[in-house]
Design a protein around this motif. Sequence first.
Motif, mmCIF file in Angstrom:
data_model
loop_
_atom_site.group_PDB
_atom_site.id
_atom_site.type_symbol
_atom_site.label_atom_id
_atom_site.label_comp_id
_atom_site.label_asym_id
_atom_site.label_seq_id
_atom_site.Cartn_x
_atom_site.Cartn_y
_atom_site.Cartn_z
ATOM 1 N N GLY A 274 0.814 -1.196 0.000
ATOM 2 C CA GLY A 274 0.000 0.000 0.000
ATOM 3 C C GLY A 274 0.848 1.246 0.000
ATOM 4 O O GLY A 274 2.003 1.248 -0.440
ATOM 5 N N ALA A 275 0.284 2.328 0.504
ATOM 6 C CA ALA A 275 0.986 3.612 0.554
ATOM 7 C C ALA A 275 1.793 3.727 1.845
ATOM 8 O O ALA A 275 1.586 2.983 2.815
ATOM 9 C CB ALA A 275 -0.026 4.754 0.464
ATOM 10 N N ASP A 351 -6.614 4.739 -3.941
ATOM 11 C CA ASP A 351 -7.243 6.065 -3.830
ATOM 12 C C ASP A 351 -7.931 6.288 -2.486
ATOM 13 O O ASP A 351 -9.078 6.729 -2.412
ATOM 14 C CB ASP A 351 -8.256 6.275 -4.970
ATOM 15 C CG ASP A 351 -7.569 6.511 -6.312
ATOM 16 O OD1 ASP A 351 -6.346 6.744 -6.334
ATOM 17 O OD2 ASP A 351 -8.278 6.446 -7.343
ATOM 18 N N GLY A 352 -7.224 5.952 -1.411
ATOM 19 C CA GLY A 352 -7.753 6.216 -0.075
ATOM 20 C C GLY A 352 -8.786 5.234 0.411
ATOM 21 O O GLY A 352 -9.389 5.437 1.470
ATOM 22 N N LEU A 367 -13.732 -0.133 2.412
ATOM 23 C CA LEU A 367 -13.645 0.623 3.661
ATOM 24 C C LEU A 367 -12.734 1.824 3.452
ATOM 25 O O LEU A 367 -11.612 1.668 2.965
ATOM 26 C CB LEU A 367 -13.071 -0.277 4.762
ATOM 27 C CG LEU A 367 -12.986 0.277 6.178
ATOM 28 C CD1 LEU A 367 -14.380 0.449 6.767
ATOM 29 C CD2 LEU A 367 -12.157 -0.655 7.056
ATOM 30 N N PRO A 368 -13.191 3.045 3.778
ATOM 31 C CA PRO A 368 -12.282 4.193 3.704
ATOM 32 C C PRO A 368 -11.108 3.996 4.650
ATOM 33 O O PRO A 368 -11.285 3.556 5.793
ATOM 34 C CB PRO A 368 -13.161 5.376 4.134
ATOM 35 C CG PRO A 368 -14.574 4.902 3.979
ATOM 36 C CD PRO A 368 -14.537 3.426 4.223
ATOM 37 N N LEU A 369 -9.916 4.314 4.175
ATOM 38 C CA LEU A 369 -8.744 4.147 5.042
ATOM 39 C C LEU A 369 -8.828 5.039 6.270
ATOM 40 O O LEU A 369 -8.268 4.718 7.314
ATOM 41 C CB LEU A 369 -7.467 4.457 4.255
ATOM 42 C CG LEU A 369 -6.940 3.278 3.424
ATOM 43 C CD1 LEU A 369 -5.843 3.747 2.497
ATOM 44 C CD2 LEU A 369 -6.448 2.158 4.319
#
Length: 379
Positions: A274-275, A351-352, A367-369
Amino acid sequence: MRKVLLVVAALIALVALYLLAWPVPVDPVVWQAPASTGYTGAHARNDRLAQARLVSIAPEVGPEHIEFGPDGLLYTGTLAGTILRLNPAAGSPPEVVARTGGRPLGLAFDANGQLLVADAMRGLLAIGANGESRVLADSVDGTPILFADAVVVAQDGKVLLTDATQRMSPRQYGTFDAALFDILEQSCTGRVLEYDPAAQSTRVIAQGLCFPNGVALSADEQSLLIAETGTYRVLKISRAAQRIDAGDALRNQTPGVSVLLDNLPGFPDNLTRGADGRYWTGFTKPRSATIDDLSGKPWLRALTLRLPKALWPVPPAYGHVIAFDEEGTVLLDLQDPAGKLPETSGATEHDGMLYVQSLHATTFGVLPLSAAAGPPRSP
């Protein structure tokens, strides 16, 4: 009465003979499972994952791995052998872009935008623009790639993939039962491979692994992170290694193989990067005290497979994914004890948002991070 007793005794003898001698597909070996620490510390129970929104792919089943393509669309493979493409933000229905004729598991795109697939039954595949699949590699050094599982592409164009077992054929048993048999047996015949598209050749980086599943590249791409499902851990293996035996290397402290995460609370599956230096893995099942207790009793592990399938020691559904860094520090832990998304095989950042995968569900989770990183609530 004597005749009745003789019949009962004969039946008991037949049942005992069946339980002790009926052929099973495994030849278990002794190993020592680490003592589970349960849901403590970084893995304290919470319900963060229960907040995920479920997106249906019905009637298809089993979005085992999720990858986003150069077109920004979500791709996933299914139990029926299809590869789906959809825009989850738009709510559009899934579109079938390919049928592999096997079981597509890991997905990755190369620098040219070509979709590569680790198909458990066919090996490493390339999917053409017309949806046709082409086999890139289905053997190495004369031995078949029996259970291609996960795949990732390095910046130099070479393709890294796992061959989870040389003992249990998913064509014969299906992917889930083949994995279960291999983990119960603990023969540790899995391999990590590297395919060179320029030379059209495949080499063995590491062998002697206990059902190696997910694969990811380190930030400098000099090492590989490998989810070793059968031993509840994530390993770090030098990409330059040549046929290194991972088990021997760890026992002898030979350079090239090290343990990054150990004694995890479940069976780790896919690995994704991931990021911000994060890596994700999912636990398809939680630890089982029964399975751990049987680690030193190979004959009992064989006996369990002579029982009706409903009595096999398969742990219950429990949703669970974690994020960790390259030093092995757990950064996020997301759980859904109710298992509304069962058999969480991994998670993909995009994208988050976090897209949560599953072995056998008709849905995947979104799920939004920001919610994933929020404070946990004890269920």
